[in-house]
Design a protein around this motif. Structure first.
Motif, PDB file in Angstrom:
ATOM      1  N   THR A 579       0.858  -1.190   0.000  1.00 40.55           N
ATOM      2  CA  THR A 579       0.000   0.000   0.000  1.00 40.55           C
ATOM      3  C   THR A 579       0.890   1.234   0.000  1.00 40.55           C
ATOM      4  N   GLY A 580       0.697   2.051  -0.997  1.00 37.97           N
ATOM      5  CA  GLY A 580       1.399   3.316  -1.077  1.00 37.97           C
ATOM      6  C   GLY A 580       0.410   4.454  -0.904  1.00 37.97           C
ATOM      7  N   THR A 581       0.778   5.470  -0.160  1.00 41.95           N
ATOM      8  CA  THR A 581      -0.128   6.576   0.146  1.00 41.95           C
ATOM      9  C   THR A 581       0.263   7.791  -0.666  1.00 41.95           C
ATOM     10  N   LEU A 582      -0.697   8.327  -1.402  1.00 44.03           N
ATOM     11  CA  LEU A 582      -0.505   9.558  -2.159  1.00 44.03           C
ATOM     12  C   LEU A 582      -0.886  10.742  -1.278  1.00 44.03           C
ATOM     13  N   THR A 583      -0.055  11.742  -1.218  1.00 47.86           N
ATOM     14  CA  THR A 583      -0.372  12.994  -0.524  1.00 47.86           C
ATOM     15  C   THR A 583      -0.883  13.973  -1.567  1.00 47.86           C
ATOM     16  N   ILE A 584      -2.148  14.382  -1.419  1.00 42.65           N
ATOM     17  CA  ILE A 584      -2.788  15.260  -2.411  1.00 42.65           C
ATOM     18  C   ILE A 584      -3.042  16.606  -1.747  1.00 42.65           C
ATOM     19  N   ARG A 585      -2.414  17.643  -2.259  1.00 41.10           N
ATOM     20  CA  ARG A 585      -2.618  19.003  -1.737  1.00 41.10           C
ATOM     21  C   ARG A 585      -3.722  19.700  -2.513  1.00 41.10           C
ATOM     22  N   VAL A 586      -4.462  20.542  -1.807  1.00 40.49           N
ATOM     23  CA  VAL A 586      -5.514  21.358  -2.423  1.00 40.49           C
ATOM     24  C   VAL A 586      -4.903  22.704  -2.752  1.00 40.49           C
ATOM     25  N   CYS A 587      -5.022  23.119  -3.991  1.00 45.09           N
ATOM     26  CA  CYS A 587      -4.365  24.338  -4.450  1.00 45.09           C
ATOM     27  C   CYS A 587      -5.352  25.201  -5.222  1.00 45.09           C
ATOM     28  N   ALA A 588      -5.037  26.473  -5.249  1.00 47.93           N
ATOM     29  CA  ALA A 588      -5.789  27.402  -6.094  1.00 47.93           C
ATOM     30  C   ALA A 588      -5.216  27.354  -7.492  1.00 47.93           C
ATOM     31  N   CYS A 589      -6.101  27.287  -8.483  1.00 46.56           N
ATOM     32  CA  CYS A 589      -5.664  27.174  -9.872  1.00 46.56           C
ATOM     33  C   CYS A 589      -6.380  28.226 -10.713  1.00 46.56           C
ATOM     34  N   ASP A 590      -5.828  28.489 -11.886  1.00 47.56           N
ATOM     35  CA  ASP A 590      -6.503  29.405 -12.802  1.00 47.56           C
ATOM     36  C   ASP A 590      -7.518  28.619 -13.618  1.00 47.56           C
ATOM     37  N   SER A 591      -8.109  29.291 -14.581  1.00 46.91           N
ATOM     38  CA  SER A 591      -9.158  28.650 -15.369  1.00 46.91           C
ATOM     39  C   SER A 591      -8.621  27.522 -16.235  1.00 46.91           C
ATOM     40  N   GLN A 592      -7.306  27.514 -16.500  1.00 47.93           N
ATOM     41  CA  GLN A 592      -6.702  26.463 -17.315  1.00 47.93           C
ATOM     42  C   GLN A 592      -6.250  25.263 -16.492  1.00 47.93           C
ATOM     43  N   GLY A 593      -6.425  25.333 -15.173  1.00 47.63           N
ATOM     44  CA  GLY A 593      -6.013  24.229 -14.317  1.00 47.63           C
ATOM     45  C   GLY A 593      -4.575  24.306 -13.869  1.00 47.63           C
ATOM     46  N   ASN A 594      -3.903  25.459 -14.098  1.00 52.36           N
ATOM     47  CA  ASN A 594      -2.523  25.610 -13.673  1.00 52.36           C
ATOM     48  C   ASN A 594      -2.475  26.049 -12.221  1.00 52.36           C
ATOM     49  N   MET A 595      -1.646  25.382 -11.399  1.00 50.01           N
ATOM     50  CA  MET A 595      -1.552  25.694  -9.975  1.00 50.01           C
ATOM     51  C   MET A 595      -0.976  27.084  -9.768  1.00 50.01           C
ATOM     52  N   GLN A 596      -1.641  27.823  -8.829  1.00 50.55           N
ATOM     53  CA  GLN A 596      -1.158  29.149  -8.473  1.00 50.55           C
ATOM     54  C   GLN A 596      -0.626  29.192  -7.059  1.00 50.55           C
ATOM     55  N   SER A 597      -1.363  28.639  -6.114  1.00 55.20           N
ATOM     56  CA  SER A 597      -0.932  28.654  -4.721  1.00 55.20           C
ATOM     57  C   SER A 597      -1.615  27.510  -4.004  1.00 55.20           C
ATOM     58  N   CYS A 598      -0.872  26.912  -3.033  1.00 54.05           N
ATOM     59  CA  CYS A 598      -1.422  25.838  -2.228  1.00 54.05           C
ATOM     60  C   CYS A 598      -1.477  26.203  -0.756  1.00 54.05           C
ATOM     61  N   ASN A 599      -1.207  27.493  -0.348  1.00 56.71           N
ATOM     62  CA  ASN A 599      -1.189  27.916   1.045  1.00 56.71           C
ATOM     63  C   ASN A 599      -2.384  28.782   1.341  1.00 56.71           C
ATOM     64  N   ALA A 600      -2.984  28.606   2.540  1.00 60.68           N
ATOM     65  CA  ALA A 600      -4.132  29.428   2.926  1.00 60.68           C
ATOM     66  C   ALA A 600      -3.729  30.870   3.135  1.00 60.68           C
ATOM     67  N   GLU A 601      -2.461  31.168   3.516  1.00 60.32           N
ATOM     68  CA  GLU A 601      -2.029  32.543   3.767  1.00 60.32           C
ATOM     69  C   GLU A 601      -2.030  33.379   2.508  1.00 60.32           C
ATOM     70  N   ALA A 602      -2.100  32.758   1.363  1.00 63.51           N
ATOM     71  CA  ALA A 602      -2.032  33.531   0.130  1.00 63.51           C
ATOM     72  C   ALA A 602      -3.219  34.454  -0.020  1.00 63.51           C
ATOM     73  N   LEU A 603      -4.327  34.169   0.636  1.00 56.60           N
ATOM     74  CA  LEU A 603      -5.504  35.037   0.527  1.00 56.60           C
ATOM     75  C   LEU A 603      -5.299  36.359   1.222  1.00 56.60           C
TER      76      LEU A 603
END
Length: 782
Positions: A579-603
């Motif tokens: 069993t291998g565990t994937l770590t999945i981060r929730v990030c803010a992305c643009d309309s094209q699906g490109n990651m912009q930020s994954c930290n809550a402080e960015a707001l």
């Protein structure tokens, strides 16, 4: 000789027209008639008759070369019938040598040569003569040409172009065989007399050679001249002019003649019987000895080919011809055995490879000899039944299992018992061992194909009564695979999901690797350990799988990280899975699906910054937050002198024997007892990292080696925390001169870092300067 030359010159003087008697007369012509040269008369018919004046009447002048008199040599005389003898005419001479070599008397027309003339330099001279009136300077006769030809005398001897000639002729040539032609040249006039007529004669070289008098061709004069008796000859040739008569001049040259070899001598063995010896232990290809047939010829005519034509050892021995020495080298073709045969007899023939048919009558150009080869008895080492051994064994066999047996025997008649051993340089880990009496090889340690698939051993066999003479044989052990490894993720995956993701959206493609190597190839299956409401896995059936979302929308403020356990299985027997565990981060992305930020402080970032400034701002915030937390954290170990059995000390009372979270020395000495990595208790982790499997250490691992291994693992682990950990730097000797190099006590320092320089970076960093520049507020807050 001088008197003869004088008589010849006198005869020439008598019969040749004398220059002193030569006179140039005039002849009437119609050409170039000067004024007043025509006289008028009346004929019987009343018509005027014209008489034309005579022009030049030419004869060729002759002059003898090499005149040695003290006065100028008289050549001839020019005279015009207009000359009345009153000196009114003037004679003019022009052309080759006029005025220098030839001069003319202006009044009388007499021509003289001023110096000695060499015909070999110039054979004739062309001049022009003219008679003019002294008073009017007008010509009374037209200008005409005449020739002064130089009569030759024999004043040059014949010369050869080379002082020495080199020539060759085959030995045993018939009489009259042409060797070489020599040619001499004579500078005298070949068209006048015999001064240039050359006759050749031989002064040295008889009776072996002769020369043709007219052509200079040198020929052999004796039959059957043998190079083996004499090879070099020196011949002197004379060339004489005047047809070889007395009084002629001569020159000589030397011709060095070499007799070249022909195959007129057959090869001959100096002995009828030759004895050789060879030890029975000699390997195949060993040169036993050589035979040589002598040949008086040289070069290719002396080349000999050797062959074995008869005898009882034709299948045991070979013979080859050594080209540079013309020897026959006898070599061993098969292994010898003194106990089987002790003497071999060979009949060897030597024959010329280039035979001249002209000399067949001299006899056959080959010879034979007998070679006897004696085999010497040697105490031979053991002989294995094979040249190499190959054993195949599965990796899961028990220790002590026999994997194969090697066999050897003593080839001598004594037949001593054999002792077997392993060359430990080929088995440094001592994985195998061998029974010294019967050659059985067995395992002494567990096998692992994933560590080593092949083992190349060397087995040594020696006689019990003579352990010095040994024989080696290679033994190749191939470890066959058993499915004893579970598949794992191929790489570490850094996975994220966008907050605005939709259900069924692909967020990651995963693959696996397996250390095993099944015959049918790898086949992996992917599934989830349990039903997950947020994500699902879809097996692509090509050893890859896709991670898909199961719902719409994610919020990093609610949950910023998800952990997805994925089960990976293979299809070999027995089936292995992990069993291998994937770590999945929730990030803010643009309309094209490109990651912009994954930290809550960015707001909370100030508005108006560009994308690059936002990224830099986020990086600086994370960096300074980590530094600040590290500075504020206080490790539980308060003193480096406080060293106990439990390496980690606590500032509160522990749980006694039931406290299994501490790093006791027993656990360190038996690392295999640790099933899962325990979380640290001295510092509260901010992020939960996935436990990582580490290979177990051997039972006899020293504490220092164990800690160094853990240090290396933490250094290369991408999920390791960015702070010092006792689990990472945990071994330090007592009474170190350098004292502690660890930064575990750095959190107790009273000095705070100064961040006032942030104010100098501009208005965009004022917020950071306010947050970290005030040292007093930070201390209070801590």
């Amino acid at each position: 000789m001088i008197i003869q030359q004088v008589l010849v010159l006198l005869l020439l003087w008598v019969y040749l027209p004398h220059p002193c008697c030569t006179e140039m007369l005039f002849r009437r012509t119609t050409e170039h008639q000067p004024k007043g040269f025509v006289t008028r008369a009346s004929g019987s018919d009343g018509k005027a008759l014209y008489r034309q004046k005579r022009g030049w009447m030419w004869n060729q002048f002759f002059l003898l070369e090499e005149y040695t008199g003290s006065d100028y040599q008289y050549v001839g005389k020019l005279h015009s019938d207009q000359d009345k003898g009153d000196g009114s005419l003037k004679y003019i001479l022009s052309g080759d040598g006029a005025g220098t070599l030839f001069i003319i008397d202006e009044k009388t027309g007499d021509i003289h040569a001023t110096r000695r003339i060499d015909r070999e330099e110039k054979a004739f001279y062309t001049l022009r003569a003219q008679a003019i009136n002294r008073r009017t300077l007008r010509p009374v006769e037209p200008e005409s040409e005449f020739v002064i030809k130089i009569h030759d005398i024999n004043d040059n001897e014949p010369t050869f172009p080379e002082e020495f000639y080199t020539a060759s002729v085959p030995e045993m040539s018939v009489v009259g065989t042409s060797v070489v032609q020599v040619t001499a040249t004579d500078a005298d006039d070949p068209s006048y007399g015999n001064s240039a007529r050359v006759i050749y004669s031989i002064l040295q070289g008889q009776p072996y050679f002769s020369v043709e008098p007219e052509t200079g061709i040198i020929r052999t004069a004796l039959p059957n001249m043998n190079r083996e008796n004499r090879e070099q000859y020196q011949v002197v040739i004379q060339a004489k002019d005047m047809g070889g008569q007395m009084g002629g001049l001569s020159g000589t040259t030397t011709v060095n003649i070499t007799l070249t070899d022909v195959n007129d001598n057959p090869p001959r063995f100096p002995q009828n019987t030759i004895h050789l010896r060879i030890p029975e232990s000699s390997p195949v290809g060993t040169a036993i000895g050589s035979v040589k047939a002598t040949d008086a010829d040289i070069g290719k005519n002396a080349e000999v080919e050797y062959r074995i034509i008869d005898g009882d050892g034709t299948d045991m021995f070979d013979i080859m011809t050594q080209k540079d020495t013309q020897e026959g080298i006898i070599t061993l073709r098969k292994p010898l055995d003194y106990e089987t045969r002790r003497l071999y007899t060979l009949k060897i023939e030597a024959e010329n490879t280039h035979v001249d048919p002209r000399f067949y009558y001299l006899g056959p150009f080959k010879d034979t000899t007998i070679v006897k080869i004696s085999v010497e008895d040697i105490d031979e080492p053991p002989v294995f039944s094979r040249s190499s051994y190959l054993f195949e064994v599965h990796e899961d066999i028990e220790v002590g299992t026999i994997i194969g047996t090697v066999m050897a025997r003593d080839p001598d008649s004594a037949s001593s018992p054999i002792r077997f051993s392993l060359d430990r340089h080929t088995d440094l880990d001592r994985v195998f061992n061998i029974h010294s009496g019967n050659g059985s090889i067995y395992t002494s340690k567990p096998l692992d194909r994933e560590i080593s698939q092949w083992h190349n051993l060397s087995v040594i066999a020696a006689e019990m009564n003579n352990l010095k003479d040994t024989t080696r044989v290679p033994v190749y052990v191939r470890i066959l695979d058993v499915n004893d490894n579970a598949p794992q993720f191929a790489v570490f995956y850094d996975t994220f999901v966008c907050e605005n993701a939709r259900a069924g959206q692909l967020i990651q493609t995963i693959s696996a690797v397996d250390k095993d190597d099944p015959l049918g190839g790898q086949k992996f299956f992917f599934s989830l350990a349990a039903v997950n409401p947020n994500f699902t896995v879809q097996d692509n059936e090509d050893n890859t799988a896709r991670i898909l979302t199961r719902r719409n929308g994610f919020s990093r403020h609610e949950i910023n990280t998800y952990f997805l356990p994925v089960v990976i299985s293979d299809n070999d027997y027995p089936i292995q899975s992990s069993t291998g565990t994937l770590t999945i981060r929730v990030c803010a992305c643009d309309s094209q699906g490109n990651m912009q930020s994954c930290n809550a402080e960015a707001l909370l970032l100030p508005a108006g910054l560009s994308t690059g400034a936002l990224i830099l701002y986020n990086f600086i915030l994370v960096l300074f937050a980590a530094l600040k937390r590290q500075r504020k954290k206080e490790p539980l170990i308060l003193s480096k002198e406080d060293i106990r059995d439990n390496i980690v000390s606590y500032n509160d009372e522990g749980g006694g024997e039931e406290d299994t979270q501490a790093f006791d020395i027993g656990t360190l000495r038996n690392p295999a007892a640790i099933e899962d990595k325990k979380l640290r208790r001295d510092i509260i982790p901010e992020t939960l990292f996935i436990p990582r499997r580490t290979p177990s250490a051997p039972d006899n691992t020293d504490v220092r080696d164990f800690i160094n291994q853990r240090l290396k693992e933490h250094d290369i682990d991408p999920s390791a925390p960015p702070y010092d950990s006792l689990a990472t730097y945990a071994y330090e000797g007592n009474d170190s001169i350098a004292e502690s190099l660890s930064s575990l006590e750095s959190g107790t320092t009273e000095g705070d870092q100064n961040y006032d320089y942030l104010r100098e970076w501009g208005p965009r960093f004022n917020k950071l300067a306010e947050m970290y520049g005030g040292g007093e507020s930070d201390k209070d807050a801590s």
